[in-house]
Design a protein around this motif. Structure first.
Motif, PDB file in Angstrom:
ATOM      1  N   ALA A 198       0.901  -1.095  -0.488  1.00 47.62           N
ATOM      2  CA  ALA A 198      -0.096  -0.574  -0.123  1.00 47.62           C
ATOM      3  C   ALA A 198       0.915   1.111  -0.424  1.00 47.62           C
ATOM      4  O   ALA A 198       1.280   2.183  -0.638  1.00 47.62           O
ATOM      5  CB  ALA A 198      -1.146   0.076   1.048  1.00 47.62           C
ATOM      6  N   ASN A 199       2.201   1.610   0.788  1.00 54.19           N
ATOM      7  CA  ASN A 199       2.924   2.123   0.829  1.00 54.19           C
ATOM      8  C   ASN A 199       3.952   2.432  -0.580  1.00 54.19           C
ATOM      9  O   ASN A 199       3.272   3.819  -0.931  1.00 54.19           O
ATOM     10  CB  ASN A 199       3.973   2.215   1.377  1.00 54.19           C
ATOM     11  CG  ASN A 199       4.616   3.549   1.775  1.00 54.19           C
ATOM     12  OD1 ASN A 199       3.980   4.516   2.170  1.00 54.19           O
ATOM     13  ND2 ASN A 199       6.181   3.294   2.229  1.00 54.19           N
ATOM     14  N   SER A 214       2.155   1.719  -3.387  1.00 53.96           N
ATOM     15  CA  SER A 214       0.676   2.653  -4.301  1.00 53.96           C
ATOM     16  C   SER A 214       0.690   3.642  -3.948  1.00 53.96           C
ATOM     17  O   SER A 214       0.173   4.870  -4.681  1.00 53.96           O
ATOM     18  CB  SER A 214      -0.596   1.366  -3.833  1.00 53.96           C
ATOM     19  OG  SER A 214      -0.928   2.300  -4.315  1.00 53.96           O
ATOM     20  N   LEU A 215       0.806   4.628  -2.755  1.00 50.51           N
ATOM     21  CA  LEU A 215       1.040   5.560  -2.202  1.00 50.51           C
ATOM     22  C   LEU A 215       1.200   6.233  -2.764  1.00 50.51           C
ATOM     23  O   LEU A 215       1.307   7.805  -3.259  1.00 50.51           O
ATOM     24  CB  LEU A 215       0.867   5.882  -0.706  1.00 50.51           C
ATOM     25  CG  LEU A 215      -0.417   5.223  -0.264  1.00 50.51           C
ATOM     26  CD1 LEU A 215      -0.284   5.484   1.264  1.00 50.51           C
ATOM     27  CD2 LEU A 215      -1.024   6.484  -0.008  1.00 50.51           C
ATOM     28  N   HIS A 220       0.807   7.052  -6.697  1.00 53.17           N
ATOM     29  CA  HIS A 220       0.106   8.047  -6.932  1.00 53.17           C
ATOM     30  C   HIS A 220      -0.133   9.557  -6.671  1.00 53.17           C
ATOM     31  O   HIS A 220      -0.187  10.038  -7.698  1.00 53.17           O
ATOM     32  CB  HIS A 220      -0.977   6.740  -6.875  1.00 53.17           C
ATOM     33  CG  HIS A 220      -1.832   6.475  -6.594  1.00 53.17           C
ATOM     34  ND1 HIS A 220      -1.686   4.312  -6.383  1.00 53.17           N
ATOM     35  CD2 HIS A 220      -2.796   5.932  -7.530  1.00 53.17           C
ATOM     36  CE1 HIS A 220      -2.597   3.780  -7.471  1.00 53.17           C
ATOM     37  NE2 HIS A 220      -3.180   5.057  -8.012  1.00 53.17           N
ATOM     38  N   GLY A 276       4.942  -4.612  -5.373  1.00 53.75           N
ATOM     39  CA  GLY A 276       4.228  -3.688  -4.488  1.00 53.75           C
ATOM     40  C   GLY A 276       4.144  -2.437  -6.382  1.00 53.75           C
ATOM     41  O   GLY A 276       4.786  -3.312  -7.416  1.00 53.75           O
ATOM     42  N   GLY A 286      -7.773   5.761  -6.681  1.00 58.10           N
ATOM     43  CA  GLY A 286      -5.956   4.842  -6.684  1.00 58.10           C
ATOM     44  C   GLY A 286      -5.576   5.305  -5.344  1.00 58.10           C
ATOM     45  O   GLY A 286      -4.905   4.667  -4.627  1.00 58.10           O
ATOM     46  N   SER A 332      -5.684   3.533  -1.602  1.00 54.22           N
ATOM     47  CA  SER A 332      -4.452   3.344  -0.638  1.00 54.22           C
ATOM     48  C   SER A 332      -4.569   3.371   0.410  1.00 54.22           C
ATOM     49  O   SER A 332      -3.901   2.630   1.465  1.00 54.22           O
ATOM     50  CB  SER A 332      -3.455   3.276  -1.857  1.00 54.22           C
ATOM     51  OG  SER A 332      -2.754   3.153  -2.649  1.00 54.22           O
ATOM     52  N   VAL A 345      -6.417   0.847   2.567  1.00 56.79           N
ATOM     53  CA  VAL A 345      -6.038  -0.757   3.135  1.00 56.79           C
ATOM     54  C   VAL A 345      -4.925   0.018   3.838  1.00 56.79           C
ATOM     55  O   VAL A 345      -4.980  -1.086   4.821  1.00 56.79           O
ATOM     56  CB  VAL A 345      -5.376  -0.629   1.535  1.00 56.79           C
ATOM     57  CG1 VAL A 345      -4.342  -1.953   1.881  1.00 56.79           C
ATOM     58  CG2 VAL A 345      -6.163  -1.150   0.301  1.00 56.79           C
ATOM     59  N   THR A 346      -4.083   1.013   3.856  1.00 54.72           N
ATOM     60  CA  THR A 346      -3.129   1.547   5.114  1.00 54.72           C
ATOM     61  C   THR A 346      -4.274   1.418   6.235  1.00 54.72           C
ATOM     62  O   THR A 346      -4.309   0.537   7.306  1.00 54.72           O
ATOM     63  CB  THR A 346      -2.244   2.529   4.942  1.00 54.72           C
ATOM     64  OG1 THR A 346      -2.090   2.892   3.974  1.00 54.72           O
ATOM     65  CG2 THR A 346      -1.599   2.675   5.937  1.00 54.72           C
TER      66      THR A 346
END
Length: 129
Positions: free
Chosen positions: A10-11, A13-14, A17, A56, A106, A110, A113-114
């Protein structure tokens, strides 16, 4: 998959994005940036996402729009040539706004999810008390 892999993925993805959002904001801010016809137009940035071996996502690269841009007749512009033309970037505002919505969604996914992973891990720690 380990307990903290979800947070790591998730990190990543952050980060990807956020880079995409930054590029889109820059493109939108410069969509009407005119230059002289003898100069290059503003080059819009397009972020290219790629998969990482660990599951990732990462910024695999950045592509740029054509520096030739498009020539538009604007005789009132102080940058206009003798024919009244200026060069504008080859950036489509509608496309940029659509991508902005996708990038925001997106990023929000993320973040969620975190938050869910943090809640799950906190609940798991509470079981032992």
């Amino acid at each position: 998959m380990g307990a903290f892999d979800l947070l790591r993925i998730a990190n990543t993805s952050l980060g990807m994005h956020q880079t995409w959002l930054d590029a889109l904001a820059n493109n939108i801010a410069n969509v009407n940036t005119a230059t002289r016809t003898s100069e290059k137009a503003f080059q819009g940035q397009m972020v290219i996402a790629g998969a990482r071996p660990d599951g990732g996502v990462e910024v695999a690269g950045v592509a740029y729009s054509d520096p030739i841009g498009r020539v538009v007749n604007d005789p009132d512009s102080p940058l206009a040539d003798a024919d009244g033309n200026v060069r504008l970037p080859e950036v489509d505002l509608a496309s940029q706004m659509s991508q902005l919505v996708m990038a925001q969604r997106g990023f929000q996914a993320s973040v969620q999810v975190t938050k869910n992973a943090q809640d799950t891990y906190t609940a798991a720690l509470q079981i032992g008390r």
